[in-house]
Write a protein that holds these residues in place. Structure first.
Motif, PDB file in Angstrom:
ATOM      1  N   VAL A  92       0.828  -1.202   0.000  1.00  0.00           N
ATOM      2  CA  VAL A  92       0.000   0.000   0.000  1.00  0.00           C
ATOM      3  C   VAL A  92       0.865   1.256   0.000  1.00  0.00           C
ATOM      4  O   VAL A  92       0.575   2.233  -0.696  1.00  0.00           O
ATOM      5  CB  VAL A  92      -0.957  -0.005   1.212  1.00  0.00           C
ATOM      6  N   LEU A  93       1.947   1.248   0.774  1.00  0.00           N
ATOM      7  CA  LEU A  93       2.846   2.400   0.774  1.00  0.00           C
ATOM      8  C   LEU A  93       3.465   2.609  -0.598  1.00  0.00           C
ATOM      9  O   LEU A  93       3.644   3.750  -1.046  1.00  0.00           O
ATOM     10  CB  LEU A  93       3.936   2.212   1.832  1.00  0.00           C
ATOM     11  N   GLY A  94       3.814   1.516  -1.271  1.00  0.00           N
ATOM     12  CA  GLY A  94       4.353   1.635  -2.623  1.00  0.00           C
ATOM     13  C   GLY A  94       3.340   2.195  -3.595  1.00  0.00           C
ATOM     14  O   GLY A  94       3.662   3.036  -4.439  1.00  0.00           O
ATOM     15  N   GLU A  95       2.095   1.742  -3.474  1.00  0.00           N
ATOM     16  CA  GLU A  95       1.037   2.282  -4.330  1.00  0.00           C
ATOM     17  C   GLU A  95       0.845   3.765  -4.066  1.00  0.00           C
ATOM     18  O   GLU A  95       0.674   4.562  -4.991  1.00  0.00           O
ATOM     19  CB  GLU A  95      -0.256   1.515  -4.077  1.00  0.00           C
ATOM     20  N   GLY A  96       0.880   4.134  -2.777  1.00  0.00           N
ATOM     21  CA  GLY A  96       0.729   5.547  -2.435  1.00  0.00           C
ATOM     22  C   GLY A  96       1.859   6.394  -2.976  1.00  0.00           C
ATOM     23  O   GLY A  96       1.636   7.504  -3.475  1.00  0.00           O
ATOM     24  N   ALA A  97       3.088   5.870  -2.897  1.00  0.00           N
ATOM     25  CA  ALA A  97       4.245   6.617  -3.422  1.00  0.00           C
ATOM     26  C   ALA A  97       4.120   6.835  -4.924  1.00  0.00           C
ATOM     27  O   ALA A  97       4.457   7.908  -5.440  1.00  0.00           O
ATOM     28  CB  ALA A  97       5.533   5.865  -3.102  1.00  0.00           C
ATOM     29  N   GLN A 234      10.955   7.313   0.727  1.00  0.00           N
ATOM     30  CA  GLN A 234       9.710   7.710   0.073  1.00  0.00           C
ATOM     31  C   GLN A 234       8.505   6.942   0.604  1.00  0.00           C
ATOM     32  O   GLN A 234       7.364   7.382   0.448  1.00  0.00           O
ATOM     33  CB  GLN A 234       9.817   7.508  -1.439  1.00  0.00           C
ATOM     34  N   LEU A 235       8.730   5.799   1.227  1.00  0.00           N
ATOM     35  CA  LEU A 235       7.637   4.980   1.736  1.00  0.00           C
ATOM     36  C   LEU A 235       7.221   5.352   3.156  1.00  0.00           C
ATOM     37  O   LEU A 235       6.293   4.759   3.695  1.00  0.00           O
ATOM     38  CB  LEU A 235       8.037   3.501   1.697  1.00  0.00           C
ATOM     39  N   ILE A 236       7.897   6.346   3.758  1.00  0.00           N
ATOM     40  CA  ILE A 236       7.535   6.771   5.115  1.00  0.00           C
ATOM     41  C   ILE A 236       6.307   7.668   5.041  1.00  0.00           C
ATOM     42  O   ILE A 236       6.353   8.737   4.421  1.00  0.00           O
ATOM     43  CB  ILE A 236       8.709   7.499   5.788  1.00  0.00           C
ATOM     44  N   PRO A 237       5.197   7.269   5.636  1.00  0.00           N
ATOM     45  CA  PRO A 237       3.951   8.039   5.508  1.00  0.00           C
ATOM     46  C   PRO A 237       4.085   9.471   6.015  1.00  0.00           C
ATOM     47  O   PRO A 237       4.664   9.723   7.070  1.00  0.00           O
ATOM     48  CB  PRO A 237       2.962   7.247   6.385  1.00  0.00           C
TER      49      PRO A 237
END
Length: 284
Positions: A92-97, A234-237
Motif C-alpha cells: 500500500v505504501l508503494g502504491e501511495g508513493a 519515500q515509503l515513510i507516511p
C-alpha cells in the motif's frame, strides 16, 4: 603465483567496490542532516510542506481504508504467519508513493528540487557548474538560495519517467513473495530511481546520452543502492515529500564529491609545467 595475484586483486574487486556502495548508501541520510543544518533551505520546504503533507496524507488514508485489508487477505493466501501484514503495508505504501509521484512530484516540487540542488553546489563552491544554466550573483548575505537567478535554460531535476512509473507498478506484485519480496522490490526499483536522481548533475555537465549511460554504468551498484535507500524514505507516511527535497540535497552532496574526485584525477593527469634544467654533462 596465481593464488598470490588473485589475493592481491581482492581489495580492487571486492573491498573497494563494497566500501564505495556502503558510502553511497549514506548520502540520503547525509542529505537529511545537511538540510536540517542549513536554514537557507527552509523556505524551499515551507513553500511545499503543507500541500505536500495534505496530499500524501489524503492518498494514504484512502488507500489504507479501501485497499489495505483486501490486499492483506489476498496476500494471506500465499504467506504464512504474519508476513502478509508486513508485505501488505509495503504494498500500500508503494502504491501511495506511485500515486503521489504522479500527482505531485512531477508537477509541483521539481522546481524546488532544482533550487535545493543548485544551492548546495553553490554553497560548496561549485557555482561554475550552476552558471551553465542560471546566473549566480557574487554576494547575497551568504545565502546560496538568494544568489540563484532564474534559469536561462530548461531546468529539470528529474524528468517524468513513464517507464519508471510503469516498472514501479509492474514490480509491486513482488511484495506477494514472503520475506524476500519487499527487499527485491526496493532493489529492482532502485535500479531505475538512482540514476534519475542525478539527472540535474548530468545536465550541468552537458552529458549526452552516451556519456550519461557510460557514467552510470561505471557506478551501477552505487546508483542502485542509493536508489533503494531513496525509495525506503519515500515509503515513510507523511514525510515522503519532505524527503524529496532532502534527496536533492543528498544527490548534490554526492555530485560535489564526484566533482572533487574528477578535479583530483585531472590534476594528476595534467603534465608538469615546472622548469627543469638539463643535467650538466659531467665530461665537461
Amino acid at each position: 603465483m596465481g593464488d598470490t595475484s588473485a589475493l592481491a586483486n581482492i581489495p580492487r574487486v571486492v573491498i573497494y567496490p563494497t566500501r564505495d556502495v556502503l558510502w553511497t548508501c549514506l548520502y540520503p541520510l547525509k542529505g537529511i542532516i545537511y538540510f536540517i543544518g542549513h536554514p537557507f533551505l527552509y523556505p524551499l520546504l515551507r513553500a511545499r510542506l503543507l500541500p505536500a503533507f495534505l496530499l500524501s496524507t489524503f492518498v494514504l488514508l484512502n488507500l489504507f481504508f479501501w485497499a489495505y485489508l483486501p490486499q492483506v487477505a489476498f496476500l494471506a493466501l500465499f504467506h504464512r504467519s504474519g508476513s502478509a501484514w508486513v508485505n501488505g503495508t509495503f504494498l500500500v505504501l508503494g502504491e501511495g508513493a506511485a500515486i503521489v509521484a504522479i500527482l505531485f512530484e512531477c508537477f509541483l516540487v521539481d522546481e524546488s528540487q532544482v533550487d535545493v540542488f543548485d544551492a548546495v553546489l553553490v554553497e560548496k563552491g561549485f557555482e561554475g557548474l550552476v552558471r551553465n544554466y542560471r546566473p549566480v550573483s557574487e554576494d547575497s548575505l551568504n545565502n546560496p538560495v538568494h544568489r540563484l537567478g532564474k534559469p536561462t535554460k530548461s531546468s529539470v531535476y528529474g524528468p517524468f519517467s513513464f517507464r519508471q512509473i510503469a516498472e514501479f507498478v509492474i514490480l509491486l506484485p513482488l511484495n506477494f513473495i514472503p520475506y524476500f519480496g519487499v527487499p527485491l522490490f526496493l532493489f529492482l526499483t532502485g535500479y531505475r530511481a538512482g540514476p534519475l536522481q542525478h539527472w540535474r548533475y548530468f545536465k550541468l555537465r552537458d552529458f549526452d546520452k552516451r556519456q550519461r549511460n557510460a557514467f552510470v554504468k561505471r557506478r551501477r551498484w552505487q546508483y542502485t543502492w542509493y536508489g533503494a535507500v531513496y525509495l525506503v524514505l519515500q515509503l515513510i507516511p507523511g514525510l515522503s515529500m519532505v524527503f524529496l527535497l532532502t534527496a536533492a540535497a543528498s544527490s548534490a552532496l554526492w555530485a560535489v564529491d564526484l566533482e572533487k574526485q574528477r578535479q583530483q584525477a585531472e590534476a594528476q593527469l595534467a603534465p608538469s609545467h615546472q622548469y627543469r634544467d638539463d643535467p650538466l654533462d659531467s665530461s665537461v
